[in-house]
Design a protein around this motif. Sequence first.
Motif, PDB file in Angstrom:
ATOM      1  N   UNK A  51       0.840  -1.204   0.000  1.00 60.02           N
ATOM      2  CA  UNK A  51       0.000   0.000   0.000  1.00 60.02           C
ATOM      3  C   UNK A  51       0.874   1.253   0.000  1.00 60.02           C
ATOM      4  N   UNK A  52       1.955   1.239   0.763  1.00 61.99           N
ATOM      5  CA  UNK A  52       2.846   2.407   0.793  1.00 61.99           C
ATOM      6  C   UNK A  52       3.443   2.660  -0.587  1.00 61.99           C
ATOM      7  N   UNK A  53       3.865   1.601  -1.256  1.00 65.56           N
ATOM      8  CA  UNK A  53       4.454   1.741  -2.592  1.00 65.56           C
ATOM      9  C   UNK A  53       3.413   2.220  -3.597  1.00 65.56           C
ATOM     10  N   UNK A  54       2.228   1.620  -3.571  1.00 59.15           N
ATOM     11  CA  UNK A  54       1.173   2.009  -4.511  1.00 59.15           C
ATOM     12  C   UNK A  54       0.743   3.453  -4.280  1.00 59.15           C
ATOM     13  N   UNK A  55       0.643   3.857  -3.027  1.00 56.47           N
ATOM     14  CA  UNK A  55       0.224   5.221  -2.704  1.00 56.47           C
ATOM     15  C   UNK A  55       1.256   6.233  -3.160  1.00 56.47           C
ATOM     16  N   UNK A  56       2.527   5.902  -3.026  1.00 62.61           N
ATOM     17  CA  UNK A  56       3.564   6.875  -3.385  1.00 62.61           C
ATOM     18  C   UNK A  56       3.541   7.194  -4.881  1.00 62.61           C
ATOM     19  N   UNK A  57       3.092   6.252  -5.702  1.00 62.97           N
ATOM     20  CA  UNK A  57       3.010   6.512  -7.137  1.00 62.97           C
ATOM     21  C   UNK A  57       1.817   7.348  -7.544  1.00 62.97           C
ATOM     22  N   UNK A  58       0.884   7.554  -6.609  1.00 64.67           N
ATOM     23  CA  UNK A  58      -0.352   8.268  -6.915  1.00 64.67           C
ATOM     24  C   UNK A  58      -0.430   9.621  -6.206  1.00 64.67           C
TER      25      UNK A  58
END
Length: 177
Positions: free
Chosen positions: A55-62
């Motif tokens: 979730x942290x990785x996915x959120x950082x891209x958005x």
Amino acid sequence: MRRGQLVLVAAALVAVALAPVVLSYLQLGYHGDVRATADYDDPTTDARRVLDRAVATAQSGVAGEYSWSRRADAVARVRSELEPRLDRLRTSRVVSGTVHAVTYNGTVAEAWRTVHCPGGPDRQFGACVVDRGVVVQARTGRTHVVGVGFDLTTTTPRGETNVTVFVRPVGDRHERS
């Protein structure tokens, strides 16, 4: 002198009485909580860590890349970025007999939103919206991912564990309103 001798004899009796208890304890190898021992690998805890990182990785891209009016696109991208990680989690330990089933949970996301994203004129940021298990919030007109709700079922030879979790991105752990 007599009192000293009496104390010494009493101490010797206590030591002799405790010796069988200590020996029994050492021979039995008692473990109060198997999960607390270093050699126990809790697959549900490991899966939760994977979800935290994903979730942290996915959120950082958005983060801040989408306007609030395009929040559905932001959610679609988060889910798209999460899917390969969730697929790896689902199959990562099948050989050892551990299977993880992961699904999005919009109900836990909505419950979190209701408590942590109140309305009113004094809130610091804009509205929160739940879309397909993902909570997004309007911040300065941009879409920010606040968290994702999941149902996680872990099946091992020891049994099955079901947990519902709401995962917040690491950089967004403090409360927002």
